[in-house]
Design a protein around this motif. Sequence first.
Motif, PDB file in Angstrom:
ATOM      1  N   ALA A   1      28.563  38.893  31.482  1.00  0.00           N
ATOM      2  CA  ALA A   1      30.249  39.370  31.710  1.00  0.00           C
ATOM      3  C   ALA A   1      29.828  40.994  31.066  1.00  0.00           C
ATOM      4  O   ALA A   1      30.371  41.495  31.502  1.00  0.00           O
ATOM      5  CB  ALA A   1      30.784  39.046  30.503  1.00  0.00           C
ATOM      6  N   THR A   2      28.484  40.772  30.721  1.00  0.00           N
ATOM      7  CA  THR A   2      28.508  42.547  29.336  1.00  0.00           C
ATOM      8  C   THR A   2      27.914  43.563  31.110  1.00  0.00           C
ATOM      9  O   THR A   2      28.291  44.412  31.153  1.00  0.00           O
ATOM     10  CB  THR A   2      27.652  42.357  28.186  1.00  0.00           C
ATOM     11  N   ASP A   3      27.118  42.867  32.027  1.00  0.00           N
ATOM     12  CA  ASP A   3      26.429  43.214  33.132  1.00  0.00           C
ATOM     13  C   ASP A   3      27.467  43.651  34.098  1.00  0.00           C
ATOM     14  O   ASP A   3      27.867  45.255  34.325  1.00  0.00           O
ATOM     15  CB  ASP A   3      25.844  42.900  33.467  1.00  0.00           C
ATOM     16  N   LEU A   4      28.815  42.877  34.365  1.00  0.00           N
ATOM     17  CA  LEU A   4      29.101  43.342  34.341  1.00  0.00           C
ATOM     18  C   LEU A   4      30.589  44.114  33.966  1.00  0.00           C
ATOM     19  O   LEU A   4      31.118  45.100  34.822  1.00  0.00           O
ATOM     20  CB  LEU A   4      30.189  41.867  35.197  1.00  0.00           C
ATOM     21  N   ARG A   5      30.395  44.248  32.973  1.00  0.00           N
ATOM     22  CA  ARG A   5      31.119  45.551  32.409  1.00  0.00           C
ATOM     23  C   ARG A   5      31.112  46.381  32.813  1.00  0.00           C
ATOM     24  O   ARG A   5      31.436  48.001  32.612  1.00  0.00           O
ATOM     25  CB  ARG A   5      31.656  44.842  30.305  1.00  0.00           C
ATOM     26  N   GLU A   6      29.917  46.852  32.276  1.00  0.00           N
ATOM     27  CA  GLU A   6      28.736  47.789  32.736  1.00  0.00           C
ATOM     28  C   GLU A   6      29.233  48.308  34.572  1.00  0.00           C
ATOM     29  O   GLU A   6      28.917  49.238  34.720  1.00  0.00           O
ATOM     30  CB  GLU A   6      27.617  47.619  32.681  1.00  0.00           C
TER      31      GLU A   6
ATOM     32  N   HIS B   1      35.937  51.256  37.475  1.00  0.00           N
ATOM     33  CA  HIS B   1      36.450  51.073  38.204  1.00  0.00           C
ATOM     34  C   HIS B   1      37.744  50.564  37.882  1.00  0.00           C
ATOM     35  O   HIS B   1      38.366  50.212  36.796  1.00  0.00           O
ATOM     36  CB  HIS B   1      36.832  48.743  38.105  1.00  0.00           C
ATOM     37  N   PRO B   2      38.883  51.100  38.977  1.00  0.00           N
ATOM     38  CA  PRO B   2      40.487  51.569  38.245  1.00  0.00           C
ATOM     39  C   PRO B   2      41.249  50.375  37.831  1.00  0.00           C
ATOM     40  O   PRO B   2      42.034  50.344  37.038  1.00  0.00           O
ATOM     41  CB  PRO B   2      40.812  51.667  39.728  1.00  0.00           C
ATOM     42  N   GLN B   3      40.461  48.824  38.013  1.00  0.00           N
ATOM     43  CA  GLN B   3      41.004  47.199  37.271  1.00  0.00           C
ATOM     44  C   GLN B   3      40.042  46.982  36.592  1.00  0.00           C
ATOM     45  O   GLN B   3      40.715  45.400  36.340  1.00  0.00           O
ATOM     46  CB  GLN B   3      40.893  46.737  38.742  1.00  0.00           C
ATOM     47  N   LYS B   4      39.302  47.910  35.991  1.00  0.00           N
ATOM     48  CA  LYS B   4      38.342  47.141  34.915  1.00  0.00           C
ATOM     49  C   LYS B   4      38.866  46.185  33.683  1.00  0.00           C
ATOM     50  O   LYS B   4      38.533  45.406  33.828  1.00  0.00           O
ATOM     51  CB  LYS B   4      37.721  48.404  34.312  1.00  0.00           C
ATOM     52  N   ASP B   5      40.167  46.758  32.990  1.00  0.00           N
ATOM     53  CA  ASP B   5      40.058  45.714  31.780  1.00  0.00           C
ATOM     54  C   ASP B   5      41.224  44.333  32.064  1.00  0.00           C
ATOM     55  O   ASP B   5      41.285  43.522  32.475  1.00  0.00           O
ATOM     56  CB  ASP B   5      41.558  46.518  31.566  1.00  0.00           C
ATOM     57  N   GLN B   6      41.995  44.345  33.829  1.00  0.00           N
ATOM     58  CA  GLN B   6      42.043  43.659  34.808  1.00  0.00           C
ATOM     59  C   GLN B   6      41.427  42.070  34.585  1.00  0.00           C
ATOM     60  O   GLN B   6      41.665  40.868  34.185  1.00  0.00           O
ATOM     61  CB  GLN B   6      43.725  43.694  35.581  1.00  0.00           C
ATOM     62  N   ILE B   7      40.135  42.809  35.025  1.00  0.00           N
ATOM     63  CA  ILE B   7      39.238  42.212  35.430  1.00  0.00           C
ATOM     64  C   ILE B   7      39.086  41.597  34.320  1.00  0.00           C
ATOM     65  O   ILE B   7      38.431  39.998  34.482  1.00  0.00           O
ATOM     66  CB  ILE B   7      37.703  42.838  36.172  1.00  0.00           C
TER      67      ILE B   7
ATOM     68  N   GLU C   1      40.102  40.830  31.968  1.00  0.00           N
ATOM     69  CA  GLU C   1      40.827  39.812  30.952  1.00  0.00           C
ATOM     70  C   GLU C   1      40.425  38.677  32.103  1.00  0.00           C
ATOM     71  O   GLU C   1      40.877  37.135  31.009  1.00  0.00           O
ATOM     72  CB  GLU C   1      41.913  40.449  31.251  1.00  0.00           C
ATOM     73  N   PHE C   2      40.640  38.591  32.967  1.00  0.00           N
ATOM     74  CA  PHE C   2      40.816  37.513  34.170  1.00  0.00           C
ATOM     75  C   PHE C   2      39.235  36.420  32.962  1.00  0.00           C
ATOM     76  O   PHE C   2      39.536  35.979  33.688  1.00  0.00           O
ATOM     77  CB  PHE C   2      40.702  37.907  35.503  1.00  0.00           C
ATOM     78  N   VAL C   3      38.105  37.816  33.647  1.00  0.00           N
ATOM     79  CA  VAL C   3      36.730  37.363  33.112  1.00  0.00           C
ATOM     80  C   VAL C   3      36.702  37.013  31.646  1.00  0.00           C
ATOM     81  O   VAL C   3      36.081  35.430  31.747  1.00  0.00           O
ATOM     82  CB  VAL C   3      35.512  37.694  33.129  1.00  0.00           C
ATOM     83  N   CYS C   4      37.266  37.163  30.774  1.00  0.00           N
ATOM     84  CA  CYS C   4      36.877  36.605  29.849  1.00  0.00           C
ATOM     85  C   CYS C   4      38.104  35.283  28.914  1.00  0.00           C
ATOM     86  O   CYS C   4      39.179  35.457  28.466  1.00  0.00           O
ATOM     87  CB  CYS C   4      37.188  37.615  28.552  1.00  0.00           C
ATOM     88  N   SER C   5      38.103  34.568  29.795  1.00  0.00           N
ATOM     89  CA  SER C   5      38.600  33.198  29.781  1.00  0.00           C
ATOM     90  C   SER C   5      38.116  31.720  29.364  1.00  0.00           C
ATOM     91  O   SER C   5      37.090  31.747  30.548  1.00  0.00           O
ATOM     92  CB  SER C   5      40.055  33.262  30.819  1.00  0.00           C
ATOM     93  N   ASP C   6      39.047  30.769  29.489  1.00  0.00           N
ATOM     94  CA  ASP C   6      38.705  29.278  29.182  1.00  0.00           C
ATOM     95  C   ASP C   6      38.379  28.974  30.711  1.00  0.00           C
ATOM     96  O   ASP C   6      36.692  28.180  31.447  1.00  0.00           O
ATOM     97  CB  ASP C   6      39.517  28.230  28.614  1.00  0.00           C
ATOM     98  N   ASP C   7      39.023  29.497  31.382  1.00  0.00           N
ATOM     99  CA  ASP C   7      39.256  29.146  33.033  1.00  0.00           C
ATOM    100  C   ASP C   7      38.201  29.393  33.598  1.00  0.00           C
ATOM    101  O   ASP C   7      37.484  28.666  34.549  1.00  0.00           O
ATOM    102  CB  ASP C   7      40.423  29.184  33.382  1.00  0.00           C
ATOM    103  N   PHE C   8      37.645  30.198  33.652  1.00  0.00           N
ATOM    104  CA  PHE C   8      36.782  31.101  34.184  1.00  0.00           C
ATOM    105  C   PHE C   8      35.495  31.102  33.522  1.00  0.00           C
ATOM    106  O   PHE C   8      34.757  30.735  34.489  1.00  0.00           O
ATOM    107  CB  PHE C   8      37.060  32.555  34.145  1.00  0.00           C
ATOM    108  N   TYR C   9      34.672  30.653  32.453  1.00  0.00           N
ATOM    109  CA  TYR C   9      34.521  29.663  32.088  1.00  0.00           C
ATOM    110  C   TYR C   9      34.287  28.301  32.843  1.00  0.00           C
ATOM    111  O   TYR C   9      32.328  28.616  32.839  1.00  0.00           O
ATOM    112  CB  TYR C   9      34.649  29.806  30.221  1.00  0.00           C
TER     113      TYR C   9
END
Length: 217
Positions: free
Chosen positions: A172-177, A182-188, A190-198
């Motif tokens: 997830a940290t590599d993805l953040r970098e 990216h224009p949708q950085k915060d949205q993505i 938020e999507f990744v840091c969740s139980d469903d995505f984990y």
Amino acid sequence: MLKPDREDILEIDSGFENLMHIGLVANNIKVGVIGAGKASLIKTKTFLKAGCEVEVLSPRFDIGFRRLRCECLKLKKGKFHKSFLNDKHIIVIGVSNKKLEKRIIWHCKRLNKLYLVCSDYKLGNLRLGAQERTDEFVFSLSINRGNPKLSKYLTPKVLNFLQTFAMFCKWATDLREKLKHHPQKDQILEFVCSDDFYYFFKKGYANKVIKLFYEDV
């Protein structure tokens, strides 16, 4: 008269002493230690291990201090003078003389220093929690009412739990970098840091799920 929005009203934490952990960029922090007793030695090692620059002031130093070898450590033989505080961010007060202790605390308050009192943590405005670090995590654990041995006992248990998320944290940290511009950085994120995505990450489908919802990632 307009009434404030309930969401804008801050509720102050009424917990014991209102402890708040902060993350210091240690190699930019100067620490002054006054006194060279056992407690001062322990605090000195803690700050040195983190990477702080530490200067210890005392009329004498026992073997424990003289055995320390670190470029970030300076031992200064002498008595306390308020000028010692000037260039320090954090002060450790480890003196046995109560009158001197009170005088140092008074100067620290006047100069708005962060200070830790070895004889009684309640006299200071800073406490050191039990700390642990890995490649992916740095955390500190304190017991609200003060119990260093319990903090030390619980720290590896917390670390073991966090380590189960180590691979996810790195991914997830590599993805953040990667998403830095990216224009949708915060949205993505938020999507990744969740139980469903984990759940999908553990199944090995993380990259596929990301591409499914965000094709340009």
